[in-house]
Design an enzyme around this catalytic site. Structure first.
Site: not given
Ligand code: NAD
Length: 487
Positions: A176, A251, A285, A384
């Site tokens: 996705k 993650e 992140c 964050e």
């Molecule tokens: P998000 O959680 O809003 O979205 C991430 C993904 O999840 C997107 O593809 C989104 O469409 C999907 N998603 C959203 N709600 C969902 C649900 N209910 N069920 C299934 N999928 C769903 O995050 P974001 O704001 O787009 O990204 C930033 C976040 O990602 C930050 O918290 C960052 O720290 C984290 N991040 C972590 C790492 C790591 O390796 N630890 C790496 C990169 C980013």
């Protein structure tokens, strides 16, 4: 490829629109204009993708791992051959510079090379048995269909981190894509198909999290869910996976501490502080966001940090230091958090809001921002922001720095600047984080190293490195008894 105006799904080797015919808009972060329309997938599209993966998986699992690795190597060579094109797509849909997008693409290629070679290893163990004439070993086998959900911050790296380990283990996958970076995933799907990855082994669905991500997590034919994103969403995913006993790798977010001791090289510390807080517009992140500085050098470090930050150029070009953030919602969240911190007595030293001058008009640009005097419970200290916003805090000594570093619900990365071996080692030992760094930045992971966090930054899984094999493969114990008399 020219930047596509319509981005479909990839299901069973075919590009196809969402079944309902719906699309969603994708805006260019650099100027806010509509870049393309994207398939708005829902549960029926996800089901179709999972079905395709389920059909393709047994055949893929029967391909010997070495051959799977060679096919993934071909995919990587395809990515390498089209790296400039991929970088242009990444740059366009994230707003980051072409140079940064190219570096990210090369990172994805390095990961592809590492993981393609894993097809020649996929090590299990041979070990001893308590019973005479019995041998014992473990072998790795695929789980089935992997559901992969990623964030938009480093889109081609995020695709590579999940797709390569999932596939080399013999799983088929449904990815996705992040709704803010659909084209990167789409182009990767095309490259994989052109390189000879069998149809159905990698399926890509586009769409919103609740509409396309949630059904993938809930689908009972998805054996393992690997998610990179925010802690809030990760927690919801963990609940759904727990209910159906699916394996899950999370993650998640970070609020990473950056400690500057009184014996630090302050110029080196300031340089890494700027990179940790602001590179990739703070959308890592592993970004540094809490700068814990010894009283004795606080003023001197602040001056260097602020001075360097004032010199940063913000824009979408190679000569700029960083670009826009990914969407207006994220931008408004960080502006609002800075405003609330100011209301509670924090002082903005540089930046503080959206850039709205002619050069940045329409784009989602946040000025590089440093604040001080924020309270321990302010949102700017605890939550964050995923943007170019840094907070400075005074600490008395090492013990105080360590206590404040660990005073967070997150535990992803951390770094310390010191010339003392004692402080450096004690910090790496005591800091509650999945990654601890000495005299550099809070970020910078490598393909062969296991990355991940503790506390609310994850569920203990590690990707990539060979440790990711433990997420995407089942370990089967095999015992064989023989009768020497029949030999
Ligand atoms: P998000 O959680 O809003 O979205 C991430 C993904 O999840 C997107 O593809 C989104 O469409 C999907 N998603 C959203 N709600 C969902 C649900 N209910 N069920 C299934 N999928 C769903 O995050 P974001 O704001 O787009 O990204 C930033 C976040 O990602 C930050 O918290 C960052 O720290 C984290 N991040 C972590 C790492 C790591 O390796 N630890 C790496 C990169 C980013």
């Amino acid at each position: 490829m020219e930047f596509p105006t319509n981005i479909p799904n990839w299901i069973d080797g075919e590009a196809c629109p969402a079944l309902g015919g719906e699309t969603l808009p994708k805006l260019a972060p650099a100027d806010g204009t509509e870049l393309c329309r994207v398939a708005r997938s829902r549960v029926a599209d996800v089901r179709q993708a999972v079905e395709a993966a389920k059909r393709a998986q047994p055949g893929w699992a029967d391909v010997p791992p070495v051959k799977r690795g060679m096919i993934l190597h071909d995919v990587t060579l395809g990515l390498k051959a089209r790296r400039e094109e991929m970088a242009r797509v990444v740059a366009r849909e994230t707003g980051k510079s072409y140079a940064n997008a190219l570096a990210e693409t090369d990172g994805a290629i390095a990961l592809g090379i590492f993981y393609a070679s894993e097809g020649q290893r996929l090590y299990g163990r041979t070990t001893t048995s308590a019973t005479p004439n019995k041998s014992a070993m473990t072998v790795r086998e695929p789980l089935g269909v992997a559901g992969l959900i990623i964030a938009a911050n480093t889109p081609i790296a995020n695709v590579a981190w999940k797709v390569y380990p999932a596939l080399v283990c013999g799983n088929a996958a449904v990815l996705k894509a992040a709704e803010d970076t659909p084209a990167t995933a789409y182009l990767f799907g095309e490259i994989a198909r052109d390189a000879g990855l069998p149809a159905g082994v990698l399926n890509i669905v586009q769409g919103y999290g609740l509409e396309a991500g949630a059904p993938l997590v809930a689908d009972r034919d998805v054996a393992v869910v690997s998610f990179t994103g925010s802690t809030g969403v990760g927690r919801q995913i963990a609940v759904v996976c727990a209910e159906r006993l699916a394996r899950v790798s999370l993650e998640l977010g970070g609020k990473n501490p950056f400690v500057v001791c009184d014996d630090a090289d302050l110029d080196n510390a300031a340089q890494w502080a700027v990179l940790s807080a602001f590179s990739n517009a703070g959308q890592r992140c592993a970004a540094g966001s809490r700068f814990l500085v010894f009283d004795a050098v606080y003023d001197a470090f602040r001056e260097k940090f602020v001075e360097r930050t004032k010199g940063l150029k913000v824009g979408p070009n190679d000569e700029d230091d960083f670009g826009p953030v990914i969407n207006e919602r994220q931008l408004n969240n960080m502006v609002g958090t800075v405003e609330r911190a100011k209301g509670n007595g924090a002082r903005v030293l540089v930046g503080g809001g959206r850039l709205t001058d002619e050069a940045h008009r329409g784009g989602f640009y946040m000025a590089p921002t440093i604040v001080e005097n924020a309270g321990p419970d302010d949102d700017i200290t605890t939550k964050e922001l995923f943007g170019p916003v840094a907070s400075l805090y005074r600490v008395r000594d090492f013990a105080d720095a360590l206590a404040q570093a660990n005073d967070s619900e997150y535990g992803l990365t951390a770094c310390i600047h010191t010339r003392s071996l004692h402080r450096a080692l004690e910090f790496t030992r005591r800091v509650q984080a999945g990654v601890a760094v000495v005299n550099a930045g809070t970020f910078g992971s490598e393909p062969h190293m296991p990355f991940g966090g503790v506390k609310q930054s994850g569920n203990g899984s590690r990707e990539p490195g060979t440790e990711a094999l433990d997420i995407y493969a089942n370990l089967k114990d095999v015992y064989i008894s023989i009768d020497p008399a029949q030999a």
